[in-house]
Write an enzyme that holds these catalytic residues in place. Structure first.
Site, short mmCIF file in Angstrom:
data_model
loop_
_atom_site.label_atom_id
_atom_site.label_comp_id
_atom_site.label_asym_id
_atom_site.label_seq_id
_atom_site.Cartn_x
_atom_site.Cartn_y
_atom_site.Cartn_z
N SER B 152 0.84 -1.20 0.00
CA SER B 152 0.00 0.00 0.00
C SER B 152 0.89 1.26 0.00
O SER B 152 1.77 1.37 -0.84
CB SER B 152 -0.93 -0.06 1.23
OG SER B 152 -1.90 0.93 1.16
N ASP B 316 -8.93 -6.30 -4.57
CA ASP B 316 -8.51 -5.00 -4.01
C ASP B 316 -9.00 -3.90 -4.94
O ASP B 316 -8.47 -3.70 -6.02
CB ASP B 316 -6.98 -4.98 -3.90
CG ASP B 316 -6.45 -3.71 -3.28
OD1 ASP B 316 -7.24 -2.77 -3.03
OD2 ASP B 316 -5.23 -3.64 -3.04
N HIS B 349 -8.17 -4.95 -0.19
CA HIS B 349 -6.86 -4.34 0.03
C HIS B 349 -6.15 -4.96 1.22
O HIS B 349 -4.93 -5.10 1.23
CB HIS B 349 -7.04 -2.83 0.22
CG HIS B 349 -5.76 -2.07 0.29
ND1 HIS B 349 -4.80 -2.16 -0.70
CD2 HIS B 349 -5.26 -1.22 1.21
CE1 HIS B 349 -3.77 -1.38 -0.38
NE2 HIS B 349 -4.02 -0.81 0.78
N ASP B 350 -6.92 -5.34 2.23
CA ASP B 350 -6.34 -5.95 3.44
C ASP B 350 -5.61 -7.26 3.15
O ASP B 350 -4.85 -7.75 3.99
CB ASP B 350 -7.43 -6.22 4.48
CG ASP B 350 -7.57 -5.07 5.45
OD1 ASP B 350 -6.76 -4.13 5.36
OD2 ASP B 350 -8.48 -5.12 6.29
#
Lengths: 195, 372
Positions: B152, B316, B349-350
């Site tokens: 990220s 994501d 995204h995690d």
């Protein structure tokens, strides 16, 4: 053991060339070319397992579905684009041929020749062929677009491919006569046809 | 604490040489808090820098105290025998400047005024962070990193390392990142910031003097962020429309499980994180755009010399695979060594923080091939 078509492909590729291998598996061909020809190579693969195999082999690999084209790759950015024993499993055959011609200055394609006499003989006897380069049963094959050498050459003319060289093999040995009948595996090198 | 690995102690490096920042401001002196895992080898070529994301910090793995309930934020990735193997590598985690876990930040005392910096703390950029990390590397005697790794916002730092200090990075692992934020991403960040700025307890950023914190705003910001880090599918399968009680009660208290979860996550975060740091980190995300400065991403990445592993995750949508492909394309245009994998994951995204077997196998295989 190295696949039969790899040595022929390697013989055609000059040292330090930039090579893109489409459907590169675990990267065996690229690794071989890196080790013996000092090439700068990238593979394209869709399967997680093969992407991991490439990373383990120290081969650059880009995960993508060939059927969706080669968007990350700029035009004329490779000396050679290789598609070995994958053409017969591709759905968008013409599209991938156009992409090979766009990205590479030369293309190398290998495929199992459906015109090989053992294949023809099995059909004559009423069965779908199973042979050394077509090892699948009709119900479990990944192949969708099988062709003979004549068929492939006709398509080449249609899409603007100029064939430079062709080697035909059976059981790892070159065959030189009645190749569309005696050859199990066809290996072509080509460029864009002059317009 | 659940395993027998030795405790890790964070350390502080003090820097007294003025730091010119991209914004034009200059920070006269600052502290960076960091932790290290494993041993720097005699050749000093086995160091790995792990860059953290928006809410991360220097505590990347292991435990600080026996009583800690949770290990560092990337403990599933970093440790002895793990994909980033601390028995082979010397792995460094740094709390970025402007952070709220020990490095100098908005809550620190400004020596010129004797009170907390608050809103006067200078704005940070990814480039500034990379400069401070390079200074820390100098202090630690590391001329070149075996790898710089980040997910990220951390991936953006890793990417910038390869541009700003090309000769100091051998491998660059850019995970769930993007070459710049999209308008939608900036929009999410701004809504999060507005939630903080509009909190009456914010006091123009100088809430420390009022002995309060803008918890409601920070909680909202985190709740919004959290939604965008998950996929619709995962939220659906984890919470669905499940109610807390037998039936709805036609009111605004928690009714659905997802509300309970998000509020809990928001509260927990607002207790432990500094709102000014959150504001500053989201701005650093918004500002990152190497292509804008260089004319194109291809031109921006031209100086890089590292080998790259770029990884994205299928679900994501905050840092979508397409954004990673832009990085890959620019690296291919520069004929850099690069591999790209798109990990099939339901976690949005995690996912970059989750222990997915294929993802970990890939990092493990890549790290294995780094020659020392």
């Amino acid at each position: 053991m190295m696949r039969h078509d790899f040595q022929t492909i390697a013989d055609w590729i000059s040292a330090k060339a930039k090579v893109l291998d489409l459907g590169c598996g675990n990267g065996e061909l690229l690794k071989y070319l890196q080790d013996t020809r000092n090439i700068h190579g990238y593979g394209v693969e869709i399967s997680d397992e093969h992407v991991l195999g490439c990373v383990k082999n120290g081969v650059n690999v880009i995960q993508r579905d060939l059927e969706a084209g080669l968007a990350e790759f700029a035009s004329d950015s490779f000396d050679y684009v290789v598609l070995s024993q994958t053409l017969q499993a591709v759905h968008h055959t013409e599209a991938i041929l156009h992409e090979i011609l766009r990205v590479g200055r030369q293309g190398i394609i290998t495929f199992p020749n459906f015109g090989y006499w053992k294949n023809r003989w099995q059909i004559l006897r009423g069965h779908m062929p199973v042979s050394e380069d077509l090892p699948y049963q009709w119900y479990d094959t990944p192949n969708v677009h099988l062709c003979t050498m004549h068929d492939f050459e006709a398509l080449c003319t249609r899409v603007g491919i100029h064939i430079q060289e062709c080697v035909v093999m059976t059981g790892g040995r070159r065959v030189n006569w009645l190749r569309n009948l005696s050859g199990s595996l066809a290996v072509y090198r080509f460029t864009r046809a002059e317009v | 604490m659940i395993d027998s690995t030795p405790l890790v102690a964070p350390r502080i490096a003090h820097f007294s040489a003025p730091l010119p920042l991209k914004s034009g401001a200059v920070l006269a002196a600052y502290d960076l808090v960091y932790e290290t895992h494993g041993q720097l080898n005699a050749a000093r070529n086995n160091a790995i820098l792990v860059c953290h994301a928006l809410s991360g910090n220097h505590h990347i793995a292991g435990y600080h105290q026996v009583s800690d309930k949770k290990p560092g934020w990337w403990d599933n990735m970093i440790g002895p025998g793990k994909p980033i193997d601390t028995s082979k590598f010397f792995v460094i985690g740094v709390n970025n400047l402007g952070g709220c876990h020990g490095s100098t930040g908005p809550a620190s005392i400004n020596p010129d005024t004797g009170v907390a910096w608050g809103s006067n703390f200078p704005m940070m950029t990814v480039a500034d962070w990379v400069d401070t990390q390079a200074r820390l590397a100098d202090v630690l005697g590391i001329r070149q990193f075996a790898a710089v790794v980040g997910g990220s916002l951390g991936g953006m730092q890793a990417l910038h390392w390869s541009i700003a200090y090309p000769e100091r990075v051998r491998h660059c692992l850019v995970i769930a990142a993007a070459p710049h934020l999209t308008a939608q991403n900036i929009a999410f960040n701004d809504v999060a910031r507005q939630a903080i700025l509009a909190d009456p307890d914010f006091h123009g950023g100088n809430y420390y003097a009022h002995h309060t914190t803008p918890k409601r705003g920070l909680k909202l910001a985190r709740m919004l962020g959290h939604i965008t880090y998950l996929s619709d599918d995962v939220m659906g399968s984890k919470f669905g429309r499940v109610l807390r009680h037998a039936a709805v009660n036609y009111g605004y208290d928690v009714e659905f499980e997802i509300e309970s979860y998000l509020r809990y996550q928001g509260d927990k975060f607002a207790e432990s994180f500094d709102a000014n740091t959150y504001l500053l980190m989201t701005k650093a995300l918004d500002y990152f755009d190497p292509a804008h400065e260089a004319g194109s991403l291809r031109a921006a990445l031209a100086p890089s010399m590292a080998e790259f592993l770029v990884i994205s995750f299928t679900t994501d949508w905050r840092f979508a695979p397409e954004r990673s492909r832009e990085i890959v394309r620019a690296l291919l245009d520069n004929e850099r060594r690069v591999s790209y994998a798109e990990i099939d994951s339901a976690h949005g995204h995690d996912a970059f923080l989750m222990p997915d077997p294929h993802y970990h196998a890939l990092i493990n295989a890549y790290m294995d091939r780094i020659c020392l």
